[in-house]
Scaffold this active site. Sequence first.
Site, short mmCIF file in Angstrom:
data_model
loop_
_atom_site.label_atom_id
_atom_site.label_comp_id
_atom_site.label_asym_id
_atom_site.label_seq_id
_atom_site.Cartn_x
_atom_site.Cartn_y
_atom_site.Cartn_z
N ASN A 1 0.85 -1.19 0.00
CA ASN A 1 0.00 0.00 0.00
C ASN A 1 0.89 1.24 0.00
O ASN A 1 2.11 1.14 0.02
CB ASN A 1 -0.94 -0.03 1.21
CG ASN A 1 -0.17 -0.17 2.50
OD1 ASN A 1 0.63 0.68 2.85
ND2 ASN A 1 -0.39 -1.29 3.22
N LYS B 1 -14.25 1.27 15.07
CA LYS B 1 -13.01 0.50 15.21
C LYS B 1 -12.55 0.44 16.67
O LYS B 1 -12.20 -0.62 17.18
CB LYS B 1 -11.91 1.14 14.33
CG LYS B 1 -10.63 0.33 14.24
CD LYS B 1 -9.73 0.84 13.11
CE LYS B 1 -8.41 0.08 13.10
NZ LYS B 1 -7.53 0.44 12.00
N ASP C 1 -4.65 -6.11 4.89
CA ASP C 1 -5.78 -6.90 5.39
C ASP C 1 -5.73 -8.33 4.84
O ASP C 1 -6.23 -9.25 5.45
CB ASP C 1 -7.10 -6.25 4.98
CG ASP C 1 -7.25 -4.90 5.67
OD1 ASP C 1 -7.10 -4.87 6.90
OD2 ASP C 1 -7.49 -3.90 4.98
N LYS D 1 -12.10 -3.09 18.53
CA LYS D 1 -10.75 -3.58 18.84
C LYS D 1 -10.39 -3.42 20.31
O LYS D 1 -9.45 -4.02 20.79
CB LYS D 1 -9.70 -2.86 17.98
CG LYS D 1 -10.16 -2.63 16.56
CD LYS D 1 -9.39 -3.44 15.58
CE LYS D 1 -10.12 -3.42 14.24
NZ LYS D 1 -9.46 -3.95 13.14
N ILE E 1 -4.30 -7.83 13.87
CA ILE E 1 -3.25 -7.76 14.89
C ILE E 1 -3.66 -6.86 16.06
O ILE E 1 -3.50 -7.22 17.23
CB ILE E 1 -1.92 -7.27 14.27
CG1 ILE E 1 -1.50 -8.22 13.15
CG2 ILE E 1 -0.82 -7.17 15.33
CD1 ILE E 1 -0.21 -7.82 12.42
N PHE F 1 -4.33 3.23 14.62
CA PHE F 1 -4.62 4.26 13.61
C PHE F 1 -5.78 3.79 12.74
O PHE F 1 -5.96 2.58 12.55
CB PHE F 1 -3.39 4.50 12.72
CG PHE F 1 -2.47 5.56 13.26
CD1 PHE F 1 -1.69 5.33 14.38
CD2 PHE F 1 -2.39 6.81 12.64
CE1 PHE F 1 -0.84 6.32 14.87
CE2 PHE F 1 -1.55 7.80 13.12
CZ PHE F 1 -0.78 7.56 14.23
N LYS G 1 9.05 -17.76 -9.78
CA LYS G 1 8.49 -16.53 -10.38
C LYS G 1 7.31 -16.90 -11.29
O LYS G 1 7.44 -17.80 -12.13
CB LYS G 1 9.60 -15.85 -11.19
CG LYS G 1 9.17 -14.52 -11.75
CD LYS G 1 10.29 -13.89 -12.56
CE LYS G 1 9.71 -12.71 -13.32
NZ LYS G 1 10.53 -12.33 -14.44
#
Length: 390
Positions: A210, A335, A276, A339, A304, A321, A286
């Site tokens: 990302n 969230k 995710d 969590k 996590i 975050f 490859k």
Amino acid sequence: MSIKNKNILIGITGGIAAYKIAELVRMFKKEGANVKALLTQNALQFITIKTLETLTQNDVYVNQFKEAQTTVHISLEDWADVFVLAPVSANTISKIANSIADNLLTSVSCAILGTKTPVIIAPSMNVNMWNNKYLQENIKKLSERCTIIEPDCGYLACGDNGKGRLTEPKTIFEKTKEILDKNKPLKDKKIIITAGGTKEKIDPVRFISNFSSGKMGLALADTAYNLGADVHLICTFDTDKNYKVTKVQTALELKEELDKDFNNCDCLIMASAVADYRIKEYNNNKISSKDENLTLEFVKNPDILQEICKNKKKRQTVIGFCLGTEDLIQKASEKIQKKKCDYIIANEAKTALGTDENEVWIIDKNLEIKKIDKNSKTNIAKKILELIYD
Ligand SMILES: Cc1cc2nc3c(=O)[nH]c(=O)nc-3n(C[C@H](O)[C@H](O)[C@H](O)COP(=O)(O)O)c2cc1C
């Protein structure tokens, strides 16, 4: 102790000793500190903007209604690691002791006195002004929150002899260094910070990731270290630091490192962008590019933050975050409830990813929200770290 890269805000008022501050600025600059000068209008009778602009290599702040940024009193407050008021007139001492904020310098003073930033006050005035009972009451009031460097005795500019001379710049310089050195509120804390986007391997030469740069996590780790913490940075990039750094690539590697060290820490800040999903089957060779289309199957990575919070002890603080593109506050609030971490820092993808500045919302367990306006990631890190010390 080094003051390199420390942000020193100097407040100068209308006293004859203002000329001595040019020397003080030079001392700070010589040791690599960043210096900004903030003056009352009356201070301009004694020292020029040009002198201070040249010596500080920064803009000089005088008029709050003329500054391009109208909330400059707040941004200066956020910027400063220490606020040194020298020389401080009887007039300004009395104003700030009573929270009068009628110019830029007194507004900044009023705001800084409401934070944990150290404030040093070096008064200078005529001996009779200094001996004035009401002035002394105001000094006493300020001494509860600020370090007062009392004036020296001797020959005064007005011709009198007695207490009132601004102490020598060298004394103010040494005291500032000492206070910056002592200001280590995280010295007994072990803090783990995660940073950067995880790289989920597809085959020996490819991965999926990302746009997270890791700059926020790095700012948190550097700032925590400067505030005295024992830092362990777990990140997805190479970086050479004076604190412990463990490089990982994937979400599973990150989890493994965290599982090893989490019990030992007082605080965990998860600023990394953990993927995710990961590839269901890693290809040992490859993947060939002969086909027109390629389909990869992903499986969910462990959550996590949620799992770590299940093992969280009461003495530990966990900060997560939440990065979003829409309905950010709602999603961040969901969230934190799901969590069960202590705080969530909500930020938007468009301001957060790869940038040096950000704006964030701190959400606590009671869903109370505090916004930190656009600011450098270092200054945002300072505000986040304030959550873990008194
Ligand atoms: C030549 C001169 C020297 C001054 N020196 C001092 C001084 O050393 N300390 C002080 O408290 N006031 C001193 N004053 C008075 C202040 O300039 C005055 O109180 C002014 O309102 C302070 O404004 P400020 O606090 O907004 O800078 C002096 C005034 C003059 C004219």
